[in-house]
Every structure is written in C-alpha cells, then in structure tokens.
Design a protein around this motif. Structure first.
Motif, mmCIF file in Angstrom:
data_model
loop_
_atom_site.group_PDB
_atom_site.id
_atom_site.type_symbol
_atom_site.label_atom_id
_atom_site.label_comp_id
_atom_site.label_asym_id
_atom_site.label_seq_id
_atom_site.Cartn_x
_atom_site.Cartn_y
_atom_site.Cartn_z
ATOM 1 N N LEU A 198 1.019 -1.354 0.113
ATOM 2 C CA LEU A 198 0.029 0.314 0.363
ATOM 3 C C LEU A 198 0.917 1.303 -0.038
ATOM 4 O O LEU A 198 0.125 2.333 0.059
ATOM 5 N N HIS A 199 1.933 0.930 0.838
ATOM 6 C CA HIS A 199 2.530 2.659 0.322
ATOM 7 C C HIS A 199 3.419 2.872 -0.892
ATOM 8 O O HIS A 199 4.143 3.074 -1.036
ATOM 9 N N LYS A 233 -0.977 11.485 0.969
ATOM 10 C CA LYS A 233 -0.861 10.399 2.009
ATOM 11 C C LYS A 233 -2.538 9.988 2.041
ATOM 12 O O LYS A 233 -2.543 8.362 2.920
ATOM 13 N N LEU A 234 -3.122 9.714 0.533
ATOM 14 C CA LEU A 234 -4.226 8.919 0.328
ATOM 15 C C LEU A 234 -3.727 7.896 -0.642
ATOM 16 O O LEU A 234 -3.150 7.980 -1.521
ATOM 17 N N LEU A 235 -4.469 6.490 -0.719
ATOM 18 C CA LEU A 235 -4.327 5.746 -1.546
ATOM 19 C C LEU A 235 -5.071 6.141 -2.793
ATOM 20 O O LEU A 235 -6.015 7.210 -2.593
ATOM 21 N N ASP A 236 -4.232 6.268 -3.601
ATOM 22 C CA ASP A 236 -4.633 6.220 -4.785
ATOM 23 C C ASP A 236 -5.204 4.767 -5.673
ATOM 24 O O ASP A 236 -4.722 3.741 -6.497
ATOM 25 N N GLU A 289 -3.400 2.029 -7.793
ATOM 26 C CA GLU A 289 -3.599 -0.048 -7.603
ATOM 27 C C GLU A 289 -3.887 -0.468 -9.158
ATOM 28 O O GLU A 289 -3.492 -1.943 -8.812
ATOM 29 N N PHE A 315 -12.937 8.460 3.608
ATOM 30 C CA PHE A 315 -11.572 9.089 3.126
ATOM 31 C C PHE A 315 -11.174 7.520 3.754
ATOM 32 O O PHE A 315 -9.784 7.450 3.801
ATOM 33 N N TYR A 374 -11.764 4.235 2.642
ATOM 34 C CA TYR A 374 -11.143 3.103 1.931
ATOM 35 C C TYR A 374 -10.088 4.269 0.709
ATOM 36 O O TYR A 374 -9.822 3.428 -0.248
ATOM 37 N N ARG A 375 -9.562 5.186 1.624
ATOM 38 C CA ARG A 375 -8.256 5.522 1.129
ATOM 39 C C ARG A 375 -7.329 5.561 1.737
ATOM 40 O O ARG A 375 -6.328 6.587 1.839
ATOM 41 N N THR A 376 -7.108 5.228 3.138
ATOM 42 C CA THR A 376 -6.134 5.360 3.857
ATOM 43 C C THR A 376 -5.316 3.938 4.478
ATOM 44 O O THR A 376 -6.450 2.785 4.183
ATOM 45 N N ARG A 377 -4.736 3.464 4.509
ATOM 46 C CA ARG A 377 -3.739 2.151 4.628
ATOM 47 C C ARG A 377 -4.871 2.033 6.239
ATOM 48 O O ARG A 377 -5.137 0.557 5.887
ATOM 49 N N ARG A 437 -7.948 0.205 5.204
ATOM 50 C CA ARG A 437 -7.390 -1.084 4.437
ATOM 51 C C ARG A 437 -6.924 -1.990 5.860
ATOM 52 O O ARG A 437 -7.705 -3.796 5.739
#
Lengths: 494, 321
Positions: A357-358, A364-367, A371, B178, B181-184, B187
C-alpha cells in the motif's frame, strides 16, 4: 468368509474442475488389514472421506457394503453400517471424560447411566489390554493415549471396518507395539482395518495387502509379501517426470544470498541450517509434519524462534514480527491460500496491493489509479485470468488466485521469497507457469525457497534439495545427482 | 446500471423502504414529507448516526462493542460538568474533552480484546457495567442541568437551514469514507476483519487495528455525548442505556457483516434513518410506544435473514455449478 465387507468401483472425485481421483477401485476382505500408501496428495484422504460419507464422490461411483450397493453414503449411514474412522487430528471431546468419550452416542436413554457407561468403556479397554483412568478428562492425557481411546470407541460401536489414518504419528514406541497387538486381536474378531501410513516398515509389519495410490490413480493392489521396499517406493513415486525441468542456466554462484543457522523452535524446528545462493532455487521437501512450514513461519516472524541466526546478503537480521520481516525483504507465500492468503470478500486489485500500500499513495491517500496500474502490470506479466482487476477473489480459480498472491509478493520487491506448497490444488498448466515464475525470480536475484511435498516438482524446479524429517535436515543433494527414490527413502526412513 | 444494482442493492432497497414508509405515512398525516419534518428526522437521528458509523467500524473488524451506552453516559456527564464549570464558553474544548475520554475508554476495550484474546462481547459486557457503576457512584445519580452559554447552541444552530449536528454527521460520514477506503489503516480494518490469518501474513498488526477501531468508535460516542449535552442542555448518568442495540441494528441492517470484513457507510446511514423514520411514523400515526421495539426487532431479523438466505442460495449455486 471370503466376501468383501467393503468394495468401491469407479470412484471419481473432482474439486472445482480438478480431478483428484480417477476410477479408483479398492476392496477390503473380512478380517484383513489393508494398507493404503501414497505420497501427499495421492488421494488417500479423499478416498477415506468418501468411504466415511463426509465427501460425496462424482456420479457413477459405486460403494458396496457387504455386497450391497449403497446409493448415497452419509456420515450417519457409515456409522450405522459399522465403519469407524480414526482421523489424524482426532475429532473427540477434550472436555469430557474418557468413559464419556468412548460411549458418546452409544446409550440413548434420556438420563445418563454412568454405571452402565463405565462398564461398557471398561470392557473395550480390557479387550485392548489398555489401562486408563475412565474418570480422567480426555484433554489431560497424551495425544497417543487419546488415539487409543478413539480405537476403544470404535470397538464399543462394534465397528466392522476401522480406518486408521497415520495412527502412530503421536505414539511412543511402546504404544506402537500395543497398537500392533490391538490390531491382531481385532483381526481375530473379524474386524477389517484400513491402515494408512507413511512409514513403510509399519506397513510391512501390519498389512496383509497393500494398495498404492498415485496422483489419484490406483497403481497396484497385492499381497504385502509380494512387495519389497524398493518396489513399493517405485510405485509410490512413479517413473516419469511430470514437469519440464527448469534449472539454473546462469551457472553456480558462491554468493550466499540468504542463510539460516541453527534455527530452533521446538517441537517442530530442531536446529535447521541452510543457505540459498545466487541464481538458485532451493527445494525443501519431507513429510507433512516434518517441520518445513514451521521453519518458514519462524523465519518470517509468524512464530517466535528460541534461538538461531538469519542472514540476508551476509547481514544478520533479527525479525520481530511479520511486518518487520516484510520490511527486511523476507516474503512468505503461505501454504493454504484460501485461509491464509486471500481476502475472499475483496477484489483482485485489493488482494494484489495488500502488502504494498505504501507504493499506492498520492500524498497521504491511496490512489486507486496506481493500484489498478499495479494490478494490470501483473495481470500481463504473469498472465492472470480473467484479466479483470475488479473480480471478486472468491471467484478466481486456484491457479489464478495463487498468481494474484505471487503478484502481491513480487510487487513487494522481496530479497527472500519462501513459497509453501505453491502448486497445491492448481491445475497442471498453472503449475508449469508458477514454476516459471519461481525460476525467473531466482534469475533476478531473489533467494527462492520452494517447500513442496510433490517430489517431481522439487526435482524439476530446484537446483538443490534438502530433505526434512522431525524438525531437522536429514539429507542434502544437488538435483542432478538426486533420485526420487533416494529422497523418499531419506524422508520416510531416515 | 446493473452493476450498481448488484453492488448497492442493499442500500437501494433501504432507501426504497424508507420512501415507501414515508408515502404511507403521508396518506395518514400529510405532515410527514414537509421540509420541517424531514430536517427534524435528520436532526433527531444525527447523534445516533454519528455513533453508528463508529459501531460499523468495530463490527467490520469482526468485533462488537456493547459498552457504547456506558461510554456515552460517561462522556455526556464529563462534558456537562466541564460546561457547567466554564459557563459554556469553551465549546470546542468541551467537545474535544468528551471525544478524548471516549477514545481512551474505547482503546481500553480494544486493548483487552486484542491482547487477552477475550471475545469482544465479553470484554465490553464487563466494561459496560464497570463504567455505568462508576458514573453512578461518582455522580450519586444526580443530573447536571441548566447548561448555558455558547456551547448549548452547538448542536441546534442552523447553517443553510439545517442544524449543525446534521452537518457534523455529514462530516463524520465523509471523513470515515476517506479513512476506510483511501488510507492504509482503513484497509487494515477491512483486512483484519475479513481474514485475520491472511492479514498477519501480509504484515498487518491485529492489535493496532483493533485499537484504532475501538478508539474511533469511542471518540465518536464521545462526540455524540457532547452533542447530546448541547442539544438537551442536561446530562444524566442513566443516559444511553440500550444504545448498543440500536447502533448494532443500524450497522447490520445497512449491510455491515457481523462476521467482519464488509462495511457499508451508506447502509449504516440508511439503517439509522430507517429506524428513525419508523419511530417517527409510529409517533405520527399515534401507535403506542411499545410497538417501536417490536418494529425494530422485526426489521433486524428480516435484514439478517435476507443475508443468510442470500448466502445459502449462493452456496447451493456453487455446489450445483
């Protein structure tokens, strides 16, 4: 007296498209001990489960009890007919007393009659010549003694056929002798025994006849006296190689990428040392319970080690937990992908990026675009089908689910990759592709350790082979000098 | 469109049920669909809605917290005591104190569940009674009333015609989206809840994840306690009894799976609204108050049974296929 108490014909079993039993035939005479042998995955357990009614065979399979066709075997039906299975992991009640365990389900009066129960239980133990305290809780006695209680239970229920699956795995040598004696008295009573064991000397001691299974086919049935050690092993492993050999083409290197020294984590890991060199795939084989997975899990930080040293690229590392192991470059593809690997409620992309995930962040947010790109990269490079990043993980076939997990770890840039039974329950085509992935990773400088019970796989893919037994490495051989027979002999007999 | 129907079926169904109830009630009492009644339903359910989001987070980790009612009472009383002492001038600080206290209590639950491996329902059953007993002892059962100052306007002040409590609920919904769904860490919540074995093997810490979920729930319950003090201008140590059932019900009705790994924020919001609308409708239709529990119970059973049914059907299909 010469009738077969139990006979099966044309037994087939297919699990999600993979056939694990092919037209298997098996018969059991009254009062005989019939041993069933074969490598892990040969289909022994599946056949036993079919006999016990736990697994339903494919249509067209026939099971006869005492000459009569049983249209549909269920666990209840099997018990009613008189078939008792003593499983490897005994399914009994540790919280109840020995007497209660022996008689559970036997007396069906509304009130429990403790006196009658103890009498029944004592009778069975006397018959076996075993001395146990009936009032003791089952959970308080050794696993070996529990196994004897399971046999007493089968006697109480007047079983005609008793299936013993690796009965001596937890027994001491005096208990093994006791078991042999019990088997003899049972035979005198006309009880038939199906005896499953990896230990060939035991098989030769107890069996009247032997049936060999391999890859879900029945290879041979015959009188025990007609077999020799060599002929039995030959039949178990077969002659032909099933995989295209893929060995290291870059030449041997002296550079050690990964080293484990004197790793101890009792009772399963008792001083394991090995090295993985550049360009090399190291195979570790042995029986289930030899300590292979435990060694891997200890290195990976899933289990605490008692002592031992681990070196990556010559540097000693101390692993605190799995997160630490991954950070230091040790990756582990677990043995059971459904329970230990996949997140079944999530989709392919989610599963693929779970350890990296890093790498999927924007700020800071997952994209989700990153992915998706990662997933598409591996869909292409290791050919995952269907090529749908959004497909739910539980809808993937075994081979493709396993490839997703490979993608997960490849993306983590491992220095060391330990794969545990990577091709279990995977079709032949996907097996070859997984072998290619392992080979390529070794070529790219990853120290690859392949743990597998499938000898032909180990011989085809690895460059050096270690055989484990009782938590130790008992044999090491270069693949080009190895034969299946020699390895099997080391693993089975030491 | 088909995909939306399939993946958001539960949420659409809930919305439809809420709408149908609305239409039926409107034929009896035309007041139901008025702007005033709709905002009052939202306002009336905002505090529950905020806390239900937290409960959803904990349930997603395959745990549950039944001590929420007691956490609520503790935060509610501490917040009220602080407001009383400061004359209600430190609104923000009052809310932060309530959230911090709630967060600590949640972390305490989470730590016990993760470290001692005790089922969450047992741990929180214990802490529920400890906290309730403590707050009765400390307050002697006395209420704190007559709250004044700017603080008491926090929940009810209107922005664009809608009460501030509703806006805070909206903010919580967005922030949670957020996080999940958008942070570790979000998850990790889904991963640990879905398959804790696999999660450990990809390097996720169960303890940290549980701490986060329980702490988050605690903080949101603290926020609820503060808003309640502001809204009602009074706090009492018996507040919050039975909240655990309503919060769990809202999350489960909304499609959050009790076995963990699946969360639905929209479903949880709709679950709260459905329960709220039914209460509101029964009141407007002048049905005795006892029927409200019955109605809530039936809806929970229906929601859970439909899940079980779906599961059984899919299993049969797989066996056949």
């Amino acid at each position: 007296m010469d009738t077969n108490i139990l006979e099966v014909k044309k037994v087939n079993k297919t699990y999600s498209g993979i056939q694990v039993l092919h037209d298997v035939e098996f018969d059991l005479k009254r009062g005989e001990t019939h041993a069933m042998v074969g490598e892990n995955g040969a289909g022994k357990s599946t056949l036993i489960k079919i006999l016990a009614g736990v697994v339903t065979p494919d249509d067209g399979s026939e099971i006869y009890w005492d000459g009569k066709l049983i249209s549909r075997m269920t666990p209840e039906k099997a018990i009613e007919l008189g078939l008792a299975v003593i499983y490897q992991d005994i399914s009994m009640f540790p919280n109840l007393t020995i007497a209660e365990n022996i008689c559970k389900g036997k007396h069906t009066e509304f009130f429990v009659n403790f006196k009658k129960m103890k009498e029944t239980a004592q009778k069975a133990l006397d018959f076996m010549g075993v001395d146990l305290n009936l009032n003791q809780k089952l959970g308080e006695i050794s696993v070996g003694k529990q196994q004897l209680v399971a046999i007493a239970r089968a006697i109480t229920f007047e079983a005609q056929v008793i299936v013993m699956d690796e009965p001596t795995a937890a027994l001491s040598s005096s208990e093994v002798k006791m078991l042999y004696r019990i088997i003899d008295s049972l035979k005198e009573q006309g009880v038939s025994i199906i005896y499953i064991s990896h230990k060939l000397e035991e098989v030769f001691t107890v069996a009247d006849r032997i049936t060999v299974l391999r890859d879900g086919h029945k290879i041979h049935t015959g009188d025990a006296s007609g077999f020799t050690n060599e002929s039995l092993i030959n039949m178990m492993v077969g002659r032909e190689l099933r995989f295209i050999p893929m060995h290291n083409e870059e030449g041997d290197s002296d550079e050690v990428l990964f080293e484990v020294k004197d790793l101890v984590n009792p009772p399963m890991v008792n001083g394991v040392s090995f090295q993985v060199r550049r360009n090399e795939v190291l195979g570790i084989t042995g029986l289930v319970g030899a300590g292979r997975s435990e060694t891997a899990q200890t290195v990976f930080g899933l289990m605490k080690q008692q002592s031992g040293e681990v070196y990556i690229h010559g540097q000693e590392v101390h692993i605190k937990d799995t997160n630490d192991a991954i950070g230091k470059g040790i990756c582990y593809l677990p043995e059971d992908r459904r329970t230990q690997g996949l997140f079944a409620q999530q989709n392919m992309t989610w599963n693929m990026t779970a350890v990296t995930l890093h790498k999927q962040l924007s700020g800071k947010l997952l994209d989700s675009r990153k992915e998706l790109a990662t997933t598409e990269k591996y869909i292409k490079s290791i050919d995952i089908r269907p090529a749908l990043p959004g497909i739910n993980a539980r809808n993937l076939s075994g081979g493709n689910a396993q490839k997703v997990l490979f993608g997960r770890w490849m993306n983590a840039d491992p220095k060391v990759l330990i794969v545990d039974e990577p091709t279990a329950g995977v079709d032949v085509g996907a097996k070859a592709e997984i072998h290619k992935i392992l080979r390529n990773m070794a070529k790219e400088g990853v120290a690859v350790v392949l743990i597998s019970s499938d000898l032909s796989e180990v011989l085809a893919v690895s460059d050096r082979i270690l055989v484990m037994r009782e938590g130790k490495i008992v044999h090491e051989v270069k693949t080009d000098e190895a034969t299946q027979e020699a390895i099997l002999e080391k693993g089975l007999m030491g | 469109m088909k995909n939306i129907l399939k993946s958001k079926g539960r949420e659409l169904l809930l919305a439809a049920v809420i709408l149908i109830i609305g239409i039926i009630v409107t034929t009896i009492t035309p007041a139901f669909f008025s702007v005033i009644n709709i905002t009052s339903i939202l306002y009336g359910n905002a505090i529950m809605g905020i806390m239900a989001i937290g409960m959803m987070m904990v349930i997603t980790t395959a745990n549950v917290d039944i001590s929420v009612g007691s956490i609520f009472a503790v935060c509610n009383m501490i917040c009220a005591a602080f407001v009383k002492a400061t004359g209600g001038t430190q609104s923000v600080l009052a809310i932060i104190i309530a959230m911090a206290v709630g967060c600590c209590l949640g972390l305490f639950n989470g730590l016990l569940v993760a470290k001692l491996n005790i089922p969450a329902i047992v741990v929180t059953l214990g802490s529920m009674n400890i906290m309730r007993g403590a707050i009765y002892y400390l307050t002697d059962g006395a209420w704190i009333d007559g709250l004044t100052g700017p603080f008491v306007k926090v929940a009810s002040r209107r922005i664009l015609g809608v009460q501030e409590a509703v806006w805070i609920w909206v903010a919580v919904i967005i922030i949670t989206y957020f996080i999940l769904y958008r942070t570790r860490v979000g998850r990790n919540v889904l991963a640990v809840g879905g398959n804790v074995e696999a999660a450990t093997r990809v390097g996720i810490s169960k303890t940290k994840t549980y701490l986060f979920a329980f702490g988050y729930l605690g903080a949101l319950v603290g926020l609820g306690g503060a808003l309640s003090a502001a809204k009602l201008k009074i706090a009492q140590p018996s507040n919050g009894i039975g909240y655990e059932m309503q919060l769990i019900a809202a999350a489960v009705i909304g499609g959050t799976e009790f076995s963990g790994g699946v969360a639905s924020i929209a479903g949880t919001v709709l679950g709260v609204l459905l329960l709220g609308v039914i209460d509101n409708a029964l009141v407007l239709a002048k049905v005795p108050v006892y029927w409200q529990d019955l109605a809530t119970g039936i809806i929970i059973v229906l929601a859970v049974a439909s899940d079980a049914l779906k599961f059984i059907i899919s299993q049969n299909r797989r066996r056949a296929g």
